[in-house]
Design an enzyme around this catalytic site. Structure first.
Site, PDB file in Angstrom:
ATOM      1  N   ASP A  60       0.870  -1.175   0.000  1.00 47.78           N
ATOM      2  CA  ASP A  60       0.000   0.000   0.000  1.00 47.78           C
ATOM      3  C   ASP A  60       0.907   1.225   0.000  1.00 47.78           C
ATOM      4  O   ASP A  60       1.439   1.607   1.043  1.00 47.78           O
ATOM      5  CB  ASP A  60      -0.903  -0.013   1.234  1.00 47.78           C
ATOM      6  CG  ASP A  60      -1.792   1.212   1.315  1.00 47.78           C
ATOM      7  OD1 ASP A  60      -1.689   2.102   0.436  1.00 47.78           O
ATOM      8  OD2 ASP A  60      -2.594   1.306   2.260  1.00 47.78           O
ATOM      9  N   ASN A  87       4.609   3.978 -11.663  1.00 47.30           N
ATOM     10  CA  ASN A  87       3.356   4.077 -12.404  1.00 47.30           C
ATOM     11  C   ASN A  87       2.124   4.131 -11.509  1.00 47.30           C
ATOM     12  O   ASN A  87       1.100   4.681 -11.896  1.00 47.30           O
ATOM     13  CB  ASN A  87       3.245   2.884 -13.363  1.00 47.30           C
ATOM     14  CG  ASN A  87       1.855   2.739 -13.934  1.00 47.30           C
ATOM     15  OD1 ASN A  87       1.445   3.476 -14.822  1.00 47.30           O
ATOM     16  ND2 ASN A  87       1.088   1.779 -13.406  1.00 47.30           N
ATOM     17  N   TYR A 152      -5.142  15.328  -8.041  1.00 48.36           N
ATOM     18  CA  TYR A 152      -4.435  14.483  -9.006  1.00 48.36           C
ATOM     19  C   TYR A 152      -3.493  15.320  -9.869  1.00 48.36           C
ATOM     20  O   TYR A 152      -2.329  14.959 -10.084  1.00 48.36           O
ATOM     21  CB  TYR A 152      -5.468  13.768  -9.882  1.00 48.36           C
ATOM     22  CG  TYR A 152      -4.898  12.815 -10.896  1.00 48.36           C
ATOM     23  CD1 TYR A 152      -4.479  11.538 -10.529  1.00 48.36           C
ATOM     24  CD2 TYR A 152      -4.791  13.181 -12.240  1.00 48.36           C
ATOM     25  CE1 TYR A 152      -3.976  10.648 -11.470  1.00 48.36           C
ATOM     26  CE2 TYR A 152      -4.300  12.300 -13.181  1.00 48.36           C
ATOM     27  CZ  TYR A 152      -3.883  11.040 -12.794  1.00 48.36           C
ATOM     28  OH  TYR A 152      -3.383  10.166 -13.727  1.00 48.36           O
ATOM     29  N   LYS A 156       0.599  15.061 -10.129  1.00 50.20           N
ATOM     30  CA  LYS A 156       1.251  14.763 -11.404  1.00 50.20           C
ATOM     31  C   LYS A 156       2.158  15.911 -11.850  1.00 50.20           C
ATOM     32  O   LYS A 156       3.206  15.678 -12.482  1.00 50.20           O
ATOM     33  CB  LYS A 156       0.205  14.458 -12.478  1.00 50.20           C
ATOM     34  CG  LYS A 156      -0.578  13.174 -12.229  1.00 50.20           C
ATOM     35  CD  LYS A 156       0.338  11.952 -12.157  1.00 50.20           C
ATOM     36  CE  LYS A 156      -0.436  10.657 -12.075  1.00 50.20           C
ATOM     37  NZ  LYS A 156       0.445   9.467 -12.036  1.00 50.20           N
ATOM     38  N   ILE A 185      -5.903   7.452 -22.511  1.00 43.66           N
ATOM     39  CA  ILE A 185      -5.465   6.120 -22.895  1.00 43.66           C
ATOM     40  C   ILE A 185      -6.617   5.140 -22.677  1.00 43.66           C
ATOM     41  O   ILE A 185      -7.337   5.232 -21.674  1.00 43.66           O
ATOM     42  CB  ILE A 185      -4.242   5.679 -22.061  1.00 43.66           C
ATOM     43  CG1 ILE A 185      -3.121   6.725 -22.167  1.00 43.66           C
ATOM     44  CG2 ILE A 185      -3.760   4.305 -22.503  1.00 43.66           C
ATOM     45  CD1 ILE A 185      -2.569   6.954 -23.558  1.00 43.66           C
TER      46      ILE A 185
END
Length: 245
Positions: A60, A87, A152, A156, A185
């Site tokens: 985790d 990733n 997010y 990033k 994607i």
């Protein structure tokens, strides 16, 4: 034989990266957070694709100790670690005024702080070997922003700055650190979008289609190869022309 740890490789882009490296004969550590069955499926596919060795590791990454220990576990299982692909990532979407502290902190912990801890441990091994490759999977959300994803996008975007800084610190040791920033994607998420929403997204992409996980995987495989030895500190966008910069 080179060895690689790919975090979040039970599905999606991470799985595609693991399989691409497997085809090139890498020894692989397949990491997952919660879906053991999917991770085992990736491992079987990697073995069939030609991986020199495959191990499956659970962690985790939102937990600091787990993130710090994962690299050591991978090194021990693979008898070394040459490549780290960061990733793994999660989303907890919501408009800023409704976003809970927990949603902000969990996304930053998993998507950014874990990368710091994983890379810190991997770099120690790479320095001793005087060779290493780190690839961080960012996102165009970190470059252009995305409504409802302040947490997010911030994480990033943080990866981009982190990549540039670490690349400068260790270039003299034959270690490169780069990032890739995928656009839309093909994934379980995009497949589940309403047709109208899919059409709107597709209309904004000059290529007229979503990208394939395998296309991102081939870019990552190039960046970790000897052929990319003079590419360092870069964030390479792979988005069909959605966000040229």
């Amino acid at each position: 034989m080179k060895s690689a740890l790919v975090t979040g490789s039970s599905r999606g882009i991470g799985r595609a990266i693991a399989l691409e490296l497997a085809e090139r004969g890498y020894a692989l550590a397949v990491h997952y957070a919660g879906n053991q069955e999917a991770a085992q499926q990736t491992a079987v596919a990697a073995e069939e694709a030609g991986a020199a060795k495959v191990v499956v590791l659970q962690a985790d990454l939102s937990q600091p100790q787990a993130a710090s220990e994962l690299v050591g576990r991978a090194r021990e299982a693979l008898d070394g670690l040459d490549v780290l692909v960061n990733n793994a990532g999660i989303t907890r979407d919501g408009l800023l005024i409704r976003m809970k502290d927990e949603d902000w902190e969990t996304v930053l912990a998993t998507n950014l702080s874990a990368v710091f801890r994983l890379t810190r441990e991997a770099i120690k091994l790479m320095m001793k070997a005087r060779w290493g490759r780190v690839v961080n999977v960012s996102s165009i959300a970190g470059l252009m922003g995305n409504a409802g994803q302040a947490n997010y996008a911030a994480a990033k975007a943080g990866l981009v700055g982190f990549t540039k800084s670490v690349a400068k610190e260790y270039a003299g040791r034959n270690i490169t650190v780069n990032a890739v920033a995928p656009g839309f994607i093909e994934s379980d998420m995009t497949n589940e979008l309403p047709e109208k929403v899919r059409a709107e997204y597709l209309a904004a992409i000059p290529a007229g289609r979503f990208g394939k996980p395998e296309e991102v995987a081939k870019l990552v495989a190039f960046l970790v190869s000897d052929d990319a030895a003079y590419i360092n500190g870069q964030t390479i966008v792979i988005d069909g022309g959605l966000y040229p910069h």
